[in-house]
Structure formats: C-alpha cells, structure tokens
Design an enzyme around this catalytic site. Structure first.
Site, PDB file in Angstrom:
ATOM      1  N   GLY A   1      43.012 -18.554  18.082  1.00 50.01           N
ATOM      2  CA  GLY A   1      43.966 -17.449  18.003  1.00 50.01           C
ATOM      3  C   GLY A   1      43.308 -16.145  17.612  1.00 50.01           C
ATOM      4  O   GLY A   1      43.985 -15.114  17.497  1.00 50.01           O
TER       5      GLY A   1
ATOM      6  N   TYR B   1      38.979 -11.096  16.791  1.00 54.99           N
ATOM      7  CA  TYR B   1      38.626 -10.887  15.376  1.00 54.99           C
ATOM      8  C   TYR B   1      37.342 -11.647  15.013  1.00 54.99           C
ATOM      9  O   TYR B   1      36.434 -11.105  14.386  1.00 54.99           O
ATOM     10  CB  TYR B   1      39.806 -11.366  14.533  1.00 54.99           C
ATOM     11  CG  TYR B   1      39.715 -11.132  13.050  1.00 54.99           C
ATOM     12  CD1 TYR B   1      40.167  -9.947  12.485  1.00 54.99           C
ATOM     13  CD2 TYR B   1      39.226 -12.116  12.196  1.00 54.99           C
ATOM     14  CE1 TYR B   1      40.123  -9.747  11.116  1.00 54.99           C
ATOM     15  CE2 TYR B   1      39.180 -11.925  10.821  1.00 54.99           C
ATOM     16  CZ  TYR B   1      39.629 -10.742  10.281  1.00 54.99           C
ATOM     17  OH  TYR B   1      39.592 -10.542   8.927  1.00 54.99           O
TER      18      TYR B   1
ATOM     19  N   GLY C   1      37.600 -15.645   2.613  1.00 54.60           N
ATOM     20  CA  GLY C   1      38.481 -16.619   3.239  1.00 54.60           C
ATOM     21  C   GLY C   1      39.877 -16.034   3.289  1.00 54.60           C
ATOM     22  O   GLY C   1      40.049 -14.817   3.439  1.00 54.60           O
TER      23      GLY C   1
ATOM     24  N   ILE D   1      42.899 -14.538   1.817  1.00 59.71           N
ATOM     25  CA  ILE D   1      43.203 -13.826   0.565  1.00 59.71           C
ATOM     26  C   ILE D   1      44.671 -13.366   0.637  1.00 59.71           C
ATOM     27  O   ILE D   1      45.166 -13.045   1.722  1.00 59.71           O
ATOM     28  CB  ILE D   1      42.271 -12.589   0.407  1.00 59.71           C
ATOM     29  CG1 ILE D   1      40.790 -12.981   0.639  1.00 59.71           C
ATOM     30  CG2 ILE D   1      42.444 -11.937  -0.968  1.00 59.71           C
ATOM     31  CD1 ILE D   1      40.203 -14.001  -0.294  1.00 59.71           C
TER      32      ILE D   1
HETATM   33  N1  CAA Z   1      43.241 -25.152  16.842  1.00 60.89           N
HETATM   34  C1  CAA Z   1      43.509 -25.594  18.111  1.00 60.89           C
HETATM   35  N2  CAA Z   1      44.690 -25.437  18.681  1.00 60.89           N
HETATM   36  C2  CAA Z   1      45.649 -24.840  17.989  1.00 60.89           C
HETATM   37  C3  CAA Z   1      45.445 -24.349  16.681  1.00 60.89           C
HETATM   38  C4  CAA Z   1      44.172 -24.549  16.108  1.00 60.89           C
HETATM   39  N3  CAA Z   1      43.887 -24.112  14.871  1.00 60.89           N
HETATM   40  N4  CAA Z   1      46.576 -23.790  16.246  1.00 60.89           N
HETATM   41  C5  CAA Z   1      47.471 -23.932  17.230  1.00 60.89           C
HETATM   42  N5  CAA Z   1      46.913 -24.574  18.281  1.00 60.89           N
HETATM   43  C6  CAA Z   1      47.547 -24.941  19.530  1.00 60.89           C
HETATM   44  C7  CAA Z   1      48.929 -25.486  19.255  1.00 60.89           C
HETATM   45  O1  CAA Z   1      48.867 -26.871  18.993  1.00 60.89           O
HETATM   46  C8  CAA Z   1      49.678 -25.192  20.530  1.00 60.89           C
HETATM   47  O2  CAA Z   1      49.312 -26.155  21.519  1.00 60.89           O
HETATM   48  P1  CAA Z   1      50.420 -26.673  22.574  1.00 60.89           P
HETATM   49  O3  CAA Z   1      50.906 -25.433  23.292  1.00 60.89           O
HETATM   50  O4  CAA Z   1      49.655 -27.609  23.426  1.00 60.89           O
HETATM   51  O5  CAA Z   1      51.477 -27.305  21.726  1.00 60.89           O
HETATM   52  C9  CAA Z   1      49.049 -23.874  20.993  1.00 60.89           C
HETATM   53  O6  CAA Z   1      47.757 -23.781  20.336  1.00 60.89           O
HETATM   54  C10 CAA Z   1      49.895 -22.686  20.657  1.00 60.89           C
HETATM   55  O7  CAA Z   1      50.033 -22.608  19.221  1.00 60.89           O
HETATM   56  P2  CAA Z   1      51.121 -21.683  18.546  1.00 60.89           P
HETATM   57  O8  CAA Z   1      52.482 -22.281  18.690  1.00 60.89           O
HETATM   58  O9  CAA Z   1      50.711 -21.378  17.146  1.00 60.89           O
HETATM   59  O10 CAA Z   1      51.046 -20.390  19.481  1.00 60.89           O
HETATM   60  P3  CAA Z   1      51.662 -18.993  19.262  1.00 60.89           P
HETATM   61  O11 CAA Z   1      51.379 -18.232  20.507  1.00 60.89           O
HETATM   62  O12 CAA Z   1      53.064 -19.077  18.779  1.00 60.89           O
HETATM   63  O13 CAA Z   1      50.827 -18.362  18.043  1.00 60.89           O
HETATM   64  C11 CAA Z   1      48.914 -17.544  16.879  1.00 60.89           C
HETATM   65  C12 CAA Z   1      49.454 -18.142  18.191  1.00 60.89           C
HETATM   66  C13 CAA Z   1      49.590 -16.195  16.617  1.00 60.89           C
HETATM   67  C14 CAA Z   1      47.426 -17.302  17.100  1.00 60.89           C
HETATM   68  C15 CAA Z   1      49.194 -18.521  15.709  1.00 60.89           C
HETATM   69  O14 CAA Z   1      48.733 -19.812  16.057  1.00 60.89           O
HETATM   70  C16 CAA Z   1      48.503 -18.103  14.441  1.00 60.89           C
HETATM   71  O15 CAA Z   1      48.923 -17.178  13.766  1.00 60.89           O
HETATM   72  N6  CAA Z   1      47.404 -18.796  14.071  1.00 60.89           N
HETATM   73  C17 CAA Z   1      46.648 -18.501  12.870  1.00 60.89           C
HETATM   74  C18 CAA Z   1      45.520 -17.573  13.200  1.00 60.89           C
HETATM   75  C19 CAA Z   1      44.805 -17.189  11.922  1.00 60.89           C
HETATM   76  O16 CAA Z   1      44.313 -18.004  11.170  1.00 60.89           O
HETATM   77  N7  CAA Z   1      44.729 -15.862  11.652  1.00 60.89           N
HETATM   78  C20 CAA Z   1      44.140 -15.392  10.459  1.00 60.89           C
HETATM   79  C21 CAA Z   1      44.784 -14.081  10.074  1.00 60.89           C
HETATM   80  S1  CAA Z   1      44.273 -13.534   8.464  1.00 60.89           S
HETATM   81  C22 CAA Z   1      42.719 -13.032   8.668  1.00 60.89           C
HETATM   82  O17 CAA Z   1      42.201 -12.945   9.735  1.00 60.89           O
HETATM   83  C23 CAA Z   1      41.981 -12.695   7.408  1.00 60.89           C
HETATM   84  C24 CAA Z   1      40.721 -13.445   7.335  1.00 60.89           C
HETATM   85  O18 CAA Z   1      39.670 -12.850   7.521  1.00 60.89           O
HETATM   86  C25 CAA Z   1      40.753 -14.876   7.004  1.00 60.89           C
END
Ligand code: CAA
Length: 247
Positions: free
Chosen positions: A150, A154, A185, A187
């Site tokens: 996702g 980034y 990580g 935060i």
């Molecule tokens: N690994 C592999 N596959 C994944 C997954 C993962 N971690 N997470 C979700 N999937 C898969 C799901 O199982 C789903 O598969 P199916 O369609 O086959 O069921 C598919 O991907 C779609 O998942 P979502 O329903 O979550 O899709 P979405 O379009 O609604 O949302 C997203 C996508 C916005 C990227 C959401 O998954 C999300 O927010 N993920 C977290 C991303 C993340 O960790 N961001 C960090 C932000 S904070 C930051 O960046 C600060 C920092 O430095 C740490």
C-alpha cells in the site's frame, strides 16, 4: 551551543516534538512548514509554544519547490542566523495498493518526501561545509527498510534516503558535516491515525512493544544525532520502532 536548527514539517506531530527537544538541547529551532497551511493553524502553534516559554519562529515554504526553499533559507539566515542543523522531516503519505495508485499519488509523495531532501539540503550544505560544522538528519521510515504493501511511493522515497545519506556523508565528513537518518516505526501522529482503524489495529498487533511510539522518542534521537559530540556518526540510520523490524 545555540546553533540554528531548521526542522521541515516543523509544526506537525513529529516536527513539534523535534523543535522542543532541540530547544531543550540549547539550539535555536526554526520550524519550516507548508505554505498552504491555514494562517490560524500556524498562529495557534506559535501561541502554544509561547505558552510553553518557547520562541520558535515559523517560516512557510513549499519543500517540493527549489526556489521556494532557497528563498526561505535565505530569509532564515538573514533573520535568525546561519543554519547549522537541518532536519528533513517533511513527509506525506498517499497510500494505495499499486494497482490503484494514480500518477498524482506517486508524484506528490516523491516530490514531498524526496525532492525536499535535495531542495533543502542544497540551501544549507555550502554554508555548513565552509564553516566546518553541520548536522543533517533525514527522517526515513521503517517502511523504507522493510517495504509496506500500500506504500510503493512512500517506501521508495524512504529507502532512497539511505542511498542519499551514504553518498553525501562520504563527501562531507572531512568538513565536519554529518548526514544520518532515523527510521521511525508507527508513531502516534495524525499520519498514523489516518490509517483505517481495522488496518491500524492489525499493525499495532504486530509491534512487539504493543503500542505506537511517542513523537518524543523520535525527537530524542534527533537530539542525539545533532549533538556536539556526535561528529563521528555519519551515513548511519537509527531505527526507533518498538521492535517491529531490525536492520
Ligand atoms: N500485505 C499483503 N496484502 C495486503 C496487505 C498486506 N500488508 N494488506 C492488505 N492486503 C490485501 C488485502 O488482503 C486485500 O486483498 P483482497 O482484495 O484479495 O482481499 C487487498 O490487499 C486490498 O486491501 P484493503 O482492503 O486494505 O485495500 P484498500 O484499497 O481498502 O486500502 C490501503 C489500501 C489504503 C493501502 C490500506 O490497506 C492501508 O491503509 N494499509 C496500511 C498501509 C500503511 O501501513 N501505511 C502506513 C501509514 S503511516 C506511515 O507511513 C508512517 C511510517 O513511516 C510508519
């Protein structure tokens, strides 16, 4: 020493904690933040800091734009003093699975998180090397190290920071300038709280510490890297992530 320390994204969650930690260390923090912010947001931030006894000037810029960074840094140097510490902390997320990611989401993140590092560092680098002292800290992310589904945009920018730092650190360590990064990580900031609740709860479940990190835990690492006696640490990255991933 009261060296001028510029923090980009300075009025955000991590940036605010960094400004405070730098002030505590005896630095003169200067917050640089987005010139698209509402004036009342900036004024409230300044008032909150003033209520804490902190005088932290705020300058507005567009870190994706070289000319804007040049103009802002020139102003800071004329009005506050030579910039001896730079924390490239400004960053955004535009998360989407790759098959749904638009060219705009890609561009916005690359420009804000990576071009900004060049645009800001270029403005201060010559002064630092000429004076024989400088500290540059680039804020990366655990997701630059491990990759995150996702976040192709980034993760790409955060991984790029390691290459930038390893290259630049070799060019300037003899001139007294260090270039390091911190990889936070998850935060407890607005950026992380914006993650969909079910996804966020799953992520927290994978953090060995069992909690989100505190902004102050990143800020104290910034203070460590910019200390007077940190001049032999360069090209390095410090992870601060509650055990979610190790180098
Ligand atoms: N690994 C592999 N596959 C994944 C997954 C993962 N971690 N997470 C979700 N999937 C898969 C799901 O199982 C789903 O598969 P199916 O369609 O086959 O069921 C598919 O991907 C779609 O998942 P979502 O329903 O979550 O899709 P979405 O379009 O609604 O949302 C997203 C996508 C916005 C990227 C959401 O998954 C999300 O927010 N993920 C977290 C991303 C993340 O960790 N961001 C960090 C932000 S904070 C930051 O960046 C600060 C920092 O430095 C740490």
């Amino acid at each position: 020493m009261s060296r001028v320390a510029v923090v980009t994204g300075g009025i955000g969650g991590l940036g605010t904690a960094m400004c405070k930690a730098l002030a505590e260390q005896g630095r003169q923090p200067v917050a640089v933040d987005y010139n698209g912010l509402k004036p009342e947001v900036v004024e409230k931030w300044k008032a909150d800091r003033a209520a804490e006894g902190l005088n932290i000037p705020v300058y507005l810029a567009d870190v994706t734009d070289f000319a804007s960074c040049a103009e802002t840094c020139k102003k800071i140097e004329a009005e506050v003093g030579p910039i001896e510490i730079l924390v490239n902390n400004a960053g955004i997320t535009r998360d989407a699975m790759f098959h749904k990611m638009s060219p705009e989401q890609w561009d916005q993140v690359i420009k804000t998180n990576l071009y900004s590092v060049f645009n800001m560092t270029k403005q201060v680098y010559e002064g630092m090397t000429a004076r024989g002292w400088g500290r540059i800290v680039n804020i990366s992310s655990v997701n630059g190290l491990k990759g995150q589904a996702g976040q192709t945009n980034y993760s790409a920018t955060k991984a790029a920071i390691y290459g930038f730092n390893k290259a630049l650190s070799q060019e300037c360590i003899k001139k007294g300038v260090t270039v390091n990064s911190i990889s936070p990580g998850y935060i407890g900031t607005d950026m992380v709280r914006a993650i969909r609740e079910d996804v966020l709860q799953k992520i927290i479940g994978t953090i060995p510490a069992g909690r989100l990190g505190e902004p102050s835990e990143i800020a104290r690492t910034v203070a460590f890297l910019v200390a007077e006696d940190a001049g032999f640490i360069t090209g390095e990255d410090i992870t601060v992530n509650g055990g979610i991933y190790f180098h």
